[in-house]
Design a protein around this motif. Structure first.
Motif, PDB file in Angstrom:
ATOM      1  N   GLY A   4     -56.786  39.105  12.478  1.00  0.00           N
ATOM      2  CA  GLY A   4     -55.877  39.420  11.383  1.00  0.00           C
ATOM      3  C   GLY A   4     -54.530  39.901  11.886  1.00  0.00           C
ATOM      4  N   ASN A   5     -54.538  40.729  12.906  1.00  0.00           N
ATOM      5  CA  ASN A   5     -53.290  41.213  13.469  1.00  0.00           C
ATOM      6  C   ASN A   5     -52.521  40.089  14.149  1.00  0.00           C
ATOM      7  OD1 ASN A   5     -53.643  43.804  12.558  1.00  0.00           O
ATOM      8  ND2 ASN A   5     -54.485  44.583  14.478  1.00  0.00           N
ATOM      9  N   ASP A   6     -53.249  39.156  14.830  1.00  0.00           N
ATOM     10  CA  ASP A   6     -52.581  38.016  15.447  1.00  0.00           C
ATOM     11  C   ASP A   6     -51.891  37.174  14.385  1.00  0.00           C
ATOM     12  OD1 ASP A   6     -53.340  38.743  17.981  1.00  0.00           O
ATOM     13  OD2 ASP A   6     -55.047  37.353  18.067  1.00  0.00           O
ATOM     14  N   SER A   7     -52.584  36.963  13.290  1.00  0.00           N
ATOM     15  CA  SER A   7     -52.038  36.175  12.200  1.00  0.00           C
ATOM     16  C   SER A   7     -50.806  36.855  11.601  1.00  0.00           C
ATOM     17  CB  SER A   7     -53.112  35.973  11.130  1.00  0.00           C
ATOM     18  OG  SER A   7     -52.595  35.275  10.033  1.00  0.00           O
ATOM     19  N   LYS A   8     -50.899  38.175  11.415  1.00  0.00           N
ATOM     20  CA  LYS A   8     -49.755  38.898  10.857  1.00  0.00           C
ATOM     21  C   LYS A   8     -48.585  38.874  11.833  1.00  0.00           C
ATOM     22  CE  LYS A   8     -48.118  42.795   8.370  1.00  0.00           C
ATOM     23  NZ  LYS A   8     -48.446  43.936   7.559  1.00  0.00           N
ATOM     24  N   GLU A  10     -47.899  36.569  13.940  1.00  0.00           N
ATOM     25  CA  GLU A  10     -47.318  35.226  13.850  1.00  0.00           C
ATOM     26  C   GLU A  10     -46.434  35.098  12.616  1.00  0.00           C
ATOM     27  OE1 GLU A  10     -50.378  32.244  14.150  1.00  0.00           O
ATOM     28  OE2 GLU A  10     -51.146  33.130  16.011  1.00  0.00           O
ATOM     29  N   ALA A  11     -46.895  35.645  11.492  1.00  0.00           N
ATOM     30  CA  ALA A  11     -46.104  35.587  10.262  1.00  0.00           C
ATOM     31  C   ALA A  11     -44.827  36.417  10.386  1.00  0.00           C
ATOM     32  CB  ALA A  11     -46.946  36.059   9.073  1.00  0.00           C
ATOM     33  N   LEU A  12     -44.935  37.600  11.033  1.00  0.00           N
ATOM     34  CA  LEU A  12     -43.751  38.437  11.237  1.00  0.00           C
ATOM     35  C   LEU A  12     -42.730  37.733  12.124  1.00  0.00           C
ATOM     36  CD1 LEU A  12     -45.417  41.940  11.724  1.00  0.00           C
ATOM     37  CD2 LEU A  12     -43.979  41.202   9.801  1.00  0.00           C
ATOM     38  N   PHE A  13     -43.201  36.921  13.035  1.00  0.00           N
ATOM     39  CA  PHE A  13     -42.313  36.133  13.886  1.00  0.00           C
ATOM     40  C   PHE A  13     -41.727  34.952  13.107  1.00  0.00           C
ATOM     41  CE2 PHE A  13     -41.586  32.604  16.830  1.00  0.00           C
ATOM     42  CZ  PHE A  13     -40.742  33.197  17.755  1.00  0.00           C
ATOM     43  N   ALA A  14     -42.566  34.278  12.335  1.00  0.00           N
ATOM     44  CA  ALA A  14     -42.169  33.039  11.663  1.00  0.00           C
ATOM     45  C   ALA A  14     -41.156  33.259  10.536  1.00  0.00           C
ATOM     46  CB  ALA A  14     -43.403  32.326  11.112  1.00  0.00           C
ATOM     47  N   LEU A  15     -41.301  34.345   9.773  1.00  0.00           N
ATOM     48  CA  LEU A  15     -40.408  34.533   8.623  1.00  0.00           C
ATOM     49  C   LEU A  15     -38.943  34.641   9.039  1.00  0.00           C
ATOM     50  CD1 LEU A  15     -39.895  34.854   5.601  1.00  0.00           C
ATOM     51  CD2 LEU A  15     -40.356  37.293   5.872  1.00  0.00           C
ATOM     52  N   PRO A  16     -38.552  35.567   9.913  1.00  0.00           N
ATOM     53  CA  PRO A  16     -37.141  35.625  10.280  1.00  0.00           C
ATOM     54  C   PRO A  16     -36.647  34.344  10.968  1.00  0.00           C
ATOM     55  CG  PRO A  16     -38.312  37.558  11.110  1.00  0.00           C
ATOM     56  CD  PRO A  16     -39.327  36.638  10.528  1.00  0.00           C
ATOM     57  N   ASN A  17     -37.534  33.710  11.724  1.00  0.00           N
ATOM     58  CA  ASN A  17     -37.132  32.481  12.407  1.00  0.00           C
ATOM     59  C   ASN A  17     -36.998  31.295  11.466  1.00  0.00           C
ATOM     60  OD1 ASN A  17     -36.735  33.265  15.148  1.00  0.00           O
ATOM     61  ND2 ASN A  17     -38.913  33.698  15.220  1.00  0.00           N
ATOM     62  N   ALA A  18     -37.537  31.378  10.270  1.00  0.00           N
ATOM     63  CA  ALA A  18     -37.401  30.309   9.284  1.00  0.00           C
ATOM     64  C   ALA A  18     -36.095  30.424   8.495  1.00  0.00           C
ATOM     65  CB  ALA A  18     -38.582  30.336   8.321  1.00  0.00           C
ATOM     66  N   LEU A  19     -35.465  31.588   8.521  1.00  0.00           N
ATOM     67  CA  LEU A  19     -34.296  31.808   7.672  1.00  0.00           C
ATOM     68  C   LEU A  19     -33.140  30.858   7.994  1.00  0.00           C
ATOM     69  CD1 LEU A  19     -34.259  35.708   7.482  1.00  0.00           C
ATOM     70  CD2 LEU A  19     -35.114  34.076   5.777  1.00  0.00           C
ATOM     71  N   GLN A  20     -32.760  30.763   9.258  1.00  0.00           N
ATOM     72  CA  GLN A  20     -31.607  29.933   9.620  1.00  0.00           C
ATOM     73  C   GLN A  20     -31.841  28.453   9.329  1.00  0.00           C
ATOM     74  OE1 GLN A  20     -28.651  31.123  10.203  1.00  0.00           O
ATOM     75  NE2 GLN A  20     -27.763  29.108  10.403  1.00  0.00           N
ATOM     76  N   PRO A  21     -32.998  27.876   9.702  1.00  0.00           N
ATOM     77  CA  PRO A  21     -33.205  26.469   9.351  1.00  0.00           C
ATOM     78  C   PRO A  21     -33.213  26.217   7.837  1.00  0.00           C
ATOM     79  CG  PRO A  21     -34.751  27.141  11.052  1.00  0.00           C
ATOM     80  CD  PRO A  21     -34.046  28.383  10.589  1.00  0.00           C
ATOM     81  N   VAL A  22     -33.772  27.161   7.080  1.00  0.00           N
ATOM     82  CA  VAL A  22     -33.774  27.007   5.618  1.00  0.00           C
ATOM     83  C   VAL A  22     -32.346  27.074   5.093  1.00  0.00           C
ATOM     84  CG1 VAL A  22     -34.450  28.123   3.443  1.00  0.00           C
ATOM     85  CG2 VAL A  22     -36.122  27.835   5.283  1.00  0.00           C
TER      86      VAL A  22
END
Length: 156
Positions: A4-8, A10-22
């Motif tokens: 669960g922590n690994d998944s979280k 990953e999500a904490l990493f993915a959200l800010p990194n998705a902002l610029q491409p979006v």
């Protein structure tokens, strides 16, 4: 560390990194509305932001909201004035400040851009449940608020 922590993480990493491409993809899609109106994306954005503020907006506030430095905004405003879309007005009791307001042609273009962007928003996001949209807005605003608080704490 649990799964669960690994998944979280990953999500904490993915959200800010998705902002610029979006943001980049949205700007590319929105640019089609500006180009169709004969405007550059920078001038189209300025016209929309001034329109959304109503009568006038300060040049300083406009630069912040558009997300450009004041020198870049001056060049865009020069182009907007030359095209008869907007004008800069003196601020009473403050010789160093200017307000920006749209002229009739700028108001007409802003209305057309809003219609085109509304169509685009519905095409790209219209099939999403409203609760998903509200959650996304809430998360992004909270992220903005916390990031700004973090930056401001370093200034204190």
């Amino acid at each position: 560390m649990s799964q669960g922590n690994d998944s979280k993480s990953e999500a904490l990493f993915a959200l800010p990194n998705a902002l610029q491409p979006v943001r980049r993809a949205w700007m590319q899609a929105a640019t089609s509305a500006f180009v169709g109106a004969g405007l550059s994306p920078s001038l189209g954005t300025v016209v929309l932001v001034v329109s959304r503020h109503g009568a006038q907006v300060s040049q300083k506030d406009l630069a912040v909201e558009v997300g450009v430095n004041p020198a870049a905004l001056v060049r865009t405003l020069d182009r907007g004035e030359a095209a008869g879309l907007l004008q800069r007005c003196d601020v009473p009791n403050d010789r160093r400040s200017k307000n920006v307001e749209l002229l009739p042609e700028g108001l007409r273009l802003a209305e057309m851009l809003e219609t085109r962007l509304n169509t685009l928003r519905h095409e790209l996001l219209g099939d999403l449940p409203e609760e998903d949209l509200q959650t996304a807005i809430r998360v992004l605003r909270l992220m903005e608020e916390r990031a700004q608080a973090f930056v401001n704490q370093d200034k204190e």
